[in-house]
Design an enzyme around this catalytic site. Structure first.
Site, PDB file in Angstrom:
ATOM      1  N   GLU A  17      12.561  24.541 -23.948  1.00 33.85           N
ATOM      2  CA  GLU A  17      13.438  23.458 -23.504  1.00 33.85           C
ATOM      3  C   GLU A  17      14.819  23.545 -24.160  1.00 33.85           C
ATOM      4  O   GLU A  17      14.996  24.211 -25.186  1.00 33.85           O
ATOM      5  CB  GLU A  17      12.799  22.114 -23.858  1.00 33.85           C
ATOM      6  CG  GLU A  17      12.535  21.968 -25.347  1.00 33.85           C
ATOM      7  CD  GLU A  17      12.187  20.552 -25.752  1.00 33.85           C
ATOM      8  OE1 GLU A  17      13.011  19.672 -25.491  1.00 33.85           O
ATOM      9  OE2 GLU A  17      11.113  20.350 -26.337  1.00 33.85           O
ATOM     10  N   LYS A  77      19.999  14.264 -20.653  1.00 35.55           N
ATOM     11  CA  LYS A  77      18.636  14.625 -21.027  1.00 35.55           C
ATOM     12  C   LYS A  77      17.748  14.338 -19.823  1.00 35.55           C
ATOM     13  O   LYS A  77      17.675  13.191 -19.375  1.00 35.55           O
ATOM     14  CB  LYS A  77      18.203  13.798 -22.241  1.00 35.55           C
ATOM     15  CG  LYS A  77      16.787  14.043 -22.715  1.00 35.55           C
ATOM     16  CD  LYS A  77      16.466  13.084 -23.850  1.00 35.55           C
ATOM     17  CE  LYS A  77      15.001  13.171 -24.250  1.00 35.55           C
ATOM     18  NZ  LYS A  77      14.642  12.133 -25.233  1.00 35.55           N
ATOM     19  N   VAL A  97      10.387  18.566 -22.190  1.00 38.37           N
ATOM     20  CA  VAL A  97       9.147  19.316 -21.974  1.00 38.37           C
ATOM     21  C   VAL A  97       8.727  19.260 -20.511  1.00 38.37           C
ATOM     22  O   VAL A  97       8.358  20.277 -19.914  1.00 38.37           O
ATOM     23  CB  VAL A  97       8.023  18.778 -22.888  1.00 38.37           C
ATOM     24  CG1 VAL A  97       6.667  19.363 -22.483  1.00 38.37           C
ATOM     25  CG2 VAL A  97       8.318  19.109 -24.341  1.00 38.37           C
ATOM     26  N   ASP A 126       7.078   2.299 -22.025  1.00 39.56           N
ATOM     27  CA  ASP A 126       7.941   3.484 -22.054  1.00 39.56           C
ATOM     28  C   ASP A 126       7.032   4.690 -22.247  1.00 39.56           C
ATOM     29  O   ASP A 126       6.618   4.994 -23.365  1.00 39.56           O
ATOM     30  CB  ASP A 126       8.961   3.366 -23.188  1.00 39.56           C
ATOM     31  CG  ASP A 126       9.981   4.506 -23.187  1.00 39.56           C
ATOM     32  OD1 ASP A 126       9.747   5.519 -22.493  1.00 39.56           O
ATOM     33  OD2 ASP A 126      11.003   4.393 -23.888  1.00 39.56           O
ATOM     34  N   SER A 128       6.486   8.777 -21.533  1.00 38.91           N
ATOM     35  CA  SER A 128       7.227  10.005 -21.253  1.00 38.91           C
ATOM     36  C   SER A 128       6.706  10.732 -20.017  1.00 38.91           C
ATOM     37  O   SER A 128       5.497  10.797 -19.772  1.00 38.91           O
ATOM     38  CB  SER A 128       7.128  10.938 -22.462  1.00 38.91           C
ATOM     39  OG  SER A 128       7.664  12.205 -22.166  1.00 38.91           O
ATOM     40  N   GLN A 129       7.648  11.319 -19.271  1.00 35.63           N
ATOM     41  CA  GLN A 129       7.285  12.187 -18.150  1.00 35.63           C
ATOM     42  C   GLN A 129       6.541  13.437 -18.618  1.00 35.63           C
ATOM     43  O   GLN A 129       5.871  14.091 -17.811  1.00 35.63           O
ATOM     44  CB  GLN A 129       8.539  12.614 -17.389  1.00 35.63           C
ATOM     45  CG  GLN A 129       9.256  11.506 -16.662  1.00 35.63           C
ATOM     46  CD  GLN A 129      10.509  12.009 -15.974  1.00 35.63           C
ATOM     47  OE1 GLN A 129      10.459  12.939 -15.162  1.00 35.63           O
ATOM     48  NE2 GLN A 129      11.644  11.410 -16.293  1.00 35.63           N
ATOM     49  N   ASP A 130       6.658  13.770 -19.904  1.00 33.01           N
ATOM     50  CA  ASP A 130       5.916  14.925 -20.428  1.00 33.01           C
ATOM     51  C   ASP A 130       4.432  14.799 -20.099  1.00 33.01           C
ATOM     52  O   ASP A 130       3.776  15.780 -19.712  1.00 33.01           O
ATOM     53  CB  ASP A 130       6.077  15.035 -21.950  1.00 33.01           C
ATOM     54  CG  ASP A 130       7.490  15.364 -22.388  1.00 33.01           C
ATOM     55  OD1 ASP A 130       8.347  15.630 -21.518  1.00 33.01           O
ATOM     56  OD2 ASP A 130       7.737  15.359 -23.607  1.00 33.01           O
ATOM     57  N   LYS A 147       5.458  13.482 -30.994  1.00 35.36           N
ATOM     58  CA  LYS A 147       6.463  13.084 -31.981  1.00 35.36           C
ATOM     59  C   LYS A 147       5.954  11.900 -32.802  1.00 35.36           C
ATOM     60  O   LYS A 147       5.315  10.980 -32.287  1.00 35.36           O
ATOM     61  CB  LYS A 147       7.787  12.755 -31.301  1.00 35.36           C
ATOM     62  CG  LYS A 147       8.451  13.992 -30.702  1.00 35.36           C
ATOM     63  CD  LYS A 147       9.837  13.694 -30.181  1.00 35.36           C
ATOM     64  CE  LYS A 147      10.543  14.990 -29.782  1.00 35.36           C
ATOM     65  NZ  LYS A 147       9.990  15.585 -28.562  1.00 35.36           N
TER      66      LYS A 147
END
EC number: 4.2.1.70
Length: 285
Positions: A17, A77, A97, A126, A128-130, A147
């Site tokens: 990435e 981003k 990612v 919230d 993540s699309q990851d 993370k």
């Protein structure tokens, strides 16, 4: 094809990435990491394809000069969802990612590397699309877990709900980016051959998921998770959306006198090495 691929055919390749360089590290350290990652790829016999979007052009295999230009000019981003928008508008964009896995699979890259993946943020809706990309794209992702700033319990449960396979590389615990331990067990593998055996089984049964290969931060650079949690409680959030993660990571660097930055750089280097080894042996299999 809309993706400009600079990959040499027939050679093993690892996708990486651009968000980690553009939004995750100070500029000096980002360039040093890029150079070190490229050096590792030459030493280990694989290609490192850093993926980003330059003025609306998707590039797999960005140069140092292009990365510097992106950092200098600024870049959105983006996850998978935003790719068509920034391309159509001719913008610069750093891939997360999710976007990196999506674009890698479009050009035949099966192995992707990162530091830590996104997940579920604490205290608000919230996600993540990851996670959603990993739940629908078959690839191998080498990371040091999620993370440390995330809601660990919620993210771990979401990974199970989305049926994303997890394996610890020489560890029995799910790592948390800066931290080696989380108290959550994962299946353990000792070598790359075991990783590839699991991945080949995924292909045979047509499981369209990303195999998360969890490689803990080197022990000497670890920042314990309870320390990270105490520091996060002291931070007053001043941003929202995609800016939250870069904001918190920067604050942690300041509050730990650079220890989290050193941990980030160390784990990224080790992850590039492991991803390269996997890509090389995958190509031979």
């Amino acid at each position: 094809m809309i993706i400009e691929s600079r990959i040499e055919k027939g050679k093993p390749v690892v996708g990486m990435e651009t968000t980690v360089f553009v939004h995750g590290l100070p500029r000096k350290e980002a360039i040093e990491l890029f150079r070190r990652a490229k050096e590792i790829s030459r030493e280990k016999g694989f290609q490192l394809a850093v993926i980003g979007i330059l003025k609306g052009k998707i590039v797999a295999g960005m140069s140092e000069e292009e990365l510097e230009a992106m950092m200098r000019e600024g870049a959105d981003k983006v996850g998978t969802r935003e790719i068509p928008i920034v391309v159509a508008e001719g913008k610069n964009a750093a891939t997360t990612v999710s976007a990196t896995i999506f674009l890698s699979r479009r050009i035949g890259i099966e192995v992707v590397v990162t530091g830590g993946t996104g997940g579920v943020h604490p205290g608000r809706v919230d996600v993540s699309q990851d996670l959603t990309e990993m739940s629908s794209s078959r690839a191998i992702l080498v990371s040091s877990g999620i993370k440390s700033i995330l809601d660990v319990e919620a993210t771990f449960e979401m990974l199970e709900t989305l049926e994303i396979p997890l394996i610890g590389f020489r560890t029995d615990e799910f790592p948390l980016f800066f931290s080696r331990k989380s108290g959550r067990r994962v299946p353990r593998v000792e070598n790359v051959e075991e990783v590839l055996k699991i991945y080949e089984t995924m292909k045979e049964i047509e499981l369209e998921k990303t195999l998360m290969v969890l490689n803990p931060v080197p022990e000497e650079y670890e920042v314990p998770h309870d320390e990270i949690e105490r520091l996060l409680e002291k931070i007053e959030l001043e941003v929202e959306g995609k800016e939250v993660t870069p904001f918190l990571l920067k604050k942690l660097v300041e509050m730990t006198n650079g220890r989290t930055l050193k941990a980030n750089l160390a784990l990224l280097e080790e992850n590039v090495k492991l991803a390269g080894e996997i890509a090389v042996k995958l190509k031979r299999s």
